[in-house]
Design a protein around this motif. Structure first.
Motif, PDB file in Angstrom:
ATOM      1  N   UNK A 126       0.760  -1.028  -0.100  1.00 33.49           N
ATOM      2  CA  UNK A 126       0.013  -0.227  -0.029  1.00 33.49           C
ATOM      3  C   UNK A 126       0.916   1.457  -0.191  1.00 33.49           C
ATOM      4  N   UNK A 127       1.953   1.381   0.739  1.00 28.43           N
ATOM      5  CA  UNK A 127       3.028   2.430   0.826  1.00 28.43           C
ATOM      6  C   UNK A 127       3.704   2.486  -0.605  1.00 28.43           C
ATOM      7  N   UNK A 152       3.325   5.653  -3.153  1.00 27.81           N
ATOM      8  CA  UNK A 152       4.416   6.507  -3.483  1.00 27.81           C
ATOM      9  C   UNK A 152       4.612   6.492  -5.058  1.00 27.81           C
ATOM     10  N   UNK A 153       4.302   5.420  -5.558  1.00 22.97           N
ATOM     11  CA  UNK A 153       4.315   5.196  -6.928  1.00 22.97           C
ATOM     12  C   UNK A 153       3.380   6.178  -7.655  1.00 22.97           C
ATOM     13  N   UNK A 154       2.172   6.213  -7.084  1.00 17.28           N
ATOM     14  CA  UNK A 154       1.273   7.263  -7.797  1.00 17.28           C
ATOM     15  C   UNK A 154       1.330   8.646  -7.721  1.00 17.28           C
ATOM     16  N   UNK A 204       5.112  15.024  -9.539  1.00 14.73           N
ATOM     17  CA  UNK A 204       6.432  15.491  -9.135  1.00 14.73           C
ATOM     18  C   UNK A 204       6.831  15.035  -8.085  1.00 14.73           C
ATOM     19  N   UNK A 205       8.152  15.580  -7.467  1.00 16.55           N
ATOM     20  CA  UNK A 205       8.792  14.984  -6.257  1.00 16.55           C
ATOM     21  C   UNK A 205       9.269  16.256  -5.205  1.00 16.55           C
ATOM     22  N   UNK A 236       7.240  11.711   0.580  1.00 20.79           N
ATOM     23  CA  UNK A 236       7.103  11.338   1.943  1.00 20.79           C
ATOM     24  C   UNK A 236       5.937  11.470   2.625  1.00 20.79           C
ATOM     25  N   UNK A 237       5.433  12.527   2.156  1.00 19.05           N
ATOM     26  CA  UNK A 237       4.065  12.885   2.563  1.00 19.05           C
ATOM     27  C   UNK A 237       2.931  11.614   2.200  1.00 19.05           C
ATOM     28  N   UNK A 238       3.087  11.175   0.901  1.00 19.53           N
ATOM     29  CA  UNK A 238       2.118  10.178   0.382  1.00 19.53           C
ATOM     30  C   UNK A 238       2.643   8.830   1.135  1.00 19.53           C
ATOM     31  N   UNK A 239       4.001   8.399   1.260  1.00 18.50           N
ATOM     32  CA  UNK A 239       4.207   7.381   2.062  1.00 18.50           C
ATOM     33  C   UNK A 239       3.644   7.553   3.491  1.00 18.50           C
TER      34      UNK A 239
END
Ligand SMILES: Cc1ncc(COP(=O)(O)O)c(C=O)c1O
Length: 434
Positions: A71-72, A76-78, A83-84, A311-314
């Motif tokens: 799920x993480x 992160x992939x999405x 952008x990063x 990092x936020x998405x993770x």
């Protein structure tokens, strides 16, 4: 015998271009050389020589959901399509900050950083700015990052460390200026009189008291009954802030970290590691009036990568897992970790080894000692280090990876079958030790 030929060759090659062959000195502490890994999945790591390791190091703590948790990784992939790094605000940051304020004890507001080391620096600066005092009280054996301001008395030799009731501040690395020690007061942990004494020796000077609320780095020692509450009171009485470094305990010993577990709320707390399940994220959480000095007093805190998109998405995806079913994952980890701790202790008795298992189910340490369980750094330092090293090496030979101190980090991927496999390996390892 397992072969580490390819790791050894790669280490020799790497040393020619990467200083010391590693990116963090902590990684020197590996047998027979710093190992090279090619893949992690679930509870296991795979090295370049084809050895499989049931991993209890877990990146020194972050991989609370195991390696490559789907799920993480998917979240992160999405996020990569967006952008990063903006070095600017974005809605994922708001969402995560709101969620953390809801979850963390005493978190009226949070501020993101990238590593635990930096977040510690921010917390100490905030404490000094808020109280307008110069000194920080820290404890022997507690690790708060590798900076000049904190890498002090982390593992001092007892020849240099002074008396137990009034330890000397010892620089833990060459290259640290003597001036770094001037504004740090060191005390022994788990001893309220030592804190009282430190305040008495430095009246009106101590801005904050920083500690690992469970002394993981110095020996997985739990706070004695009433100790955290006692330090909390002493801080209040003396006008200093209590700073809990929950870099390891946060999101590991429960969703609310050690503060929720032990019922004590710090003025500021630092989280990192498990919060983003292995992606780089750290944060300071705490009292609004203290944190507001970032704006009101212009207390500086910066960092190009702070709040970066991945990092936020993770962290958002990790929290979905950690919070699911009212924290069911923690209940499972707790019972599996307990089974592992009890299983190891029973094996120690079976093999007539002076093995002691200490800590909490999600993070504990094994010691070889006939003395009472270590309650502070000096007790832990008196345990048999050679036996610990031999146990680490014997476990590795049997496919179980713990660090050289034999600290055990658990993840949600360490299921009942993995625990059973680990105990069978530990049985063989202990038979060799005897
Ligand atoms: C309790 C504690 N604080 C701070 C740090 C520093 O964190 P980082 O390595 O992310 O800089 C660590 C790292 O292991 C830690 O264990």
């Amino acid at each position: 015998m397992r072969s580490y030929q390819k790791s050894t060759a790669l280490y020799e090659r790497t040393k020619k271009s990467l200083a010391g062959g590693v990116s963090s000195n902590v990684r020197y502490a590996s047998t027979p050389v710093p190992l090279f890994f090619v893949r992690g999945e679930g509870a296991c790591l795979y090295d370049v020589d084809g050895n499989v390791h049931i991993d209890y190091v877990l990146g020194n703590g972050p991989a609370i959901l195991g390696h490559a948790p789907k799920p993480v990784i998917d979240a992160v992939a999405r996020s990569l399509a967006d952008g990063q790094v903006y070095a600017a605000q974005h809605p994922r940051e708001t969402e995560l900050a709101e969620r953390l304020c809801r979850l963390l004890p005493g978190a009226e507001v949070v501020r993101f950083a990238t590593s635990g080391t930096e977040a510690v620096l921010m917390a100490m600066r905030l404490a000094r700015a808020f109280t307008e005092r110069p000194k920080i009280l820290k404890f022997e054996g507690h690790y708060h990052g590798w900076t000049d301001q904190t890498y002090i008395s982390t593992r001092p030799s007892l020849n240099e460390a002074g008396p137990a009731d009034e330890p000397v501040a010892v620089a833990s690395s060459p290259g640290m200026p003597p001036s770094a020690l001037a504004d740090v007061v060191v005390a022994g942990w788990n001893d309220l009189a030592a804190v009282r004494n430190a305040f008495a020796r430095h009246p009106g000077e101590i801005a904050g008291v920083i500690m690992e609320p469970v002394m993981v780095n110095g020996g997985a020692a739990l706070p004695h009954d009433g100790y955290l509450a006692g330090v909390r009171d002493l801080c209040r009485q003396n006008g200093a802030l209590l700073i809990c470094d929950e870099v390891i305990t946060g999101f590991r010993v429960g969703l609310g970290g050690a503060q929720a577990r032990f019922g004590v709320i710090a003025d500021l707390a630092i989280y990192a590691k498990a919060v983003a399940a292995g992606f780089p994220l750290a944060l300071v959480a705490g009292r609004r009036d203290v944190m507001d000095t970032l704006l009101d007093k212009g207390v500086m805190h910066g960092g190009t990568y702070n709040g970066n998109v991945q990092s936020m998405a993770a962290a958002l995806a990790a929290l979905d897992e950690l919070e699911r079913d009212d924290g069911a994952l923690y209940r499972r980890m707790e019972s599996r970790g307990r089974a592992l701790m009890e299983g190891l202790a029973a094996l120690g008795a079976k093999h007539r080894l002076p093995l002691l298992v200490q800590g909490l189910p999600a993070i504990f340490q094994t010691f070889f000692t006939r003395a009472a369980p270590p309650r502070n750094y000096r007790d832990a330092a008196a345990c048999d280090r050679d036996m610990a090293l031999a146990f680490h090496a014997a476990l590795q030979e049997e496919g179980v990876r713990v660090n050289q101190r034999t600290t055990w980090f658990l993840s949600a991927a360490h299921d009942d079958a993995v625990i059973a496999e680990t105990l069978a390996a530990a049985d063989r390892a202990m038979a060799k030790l005897r």
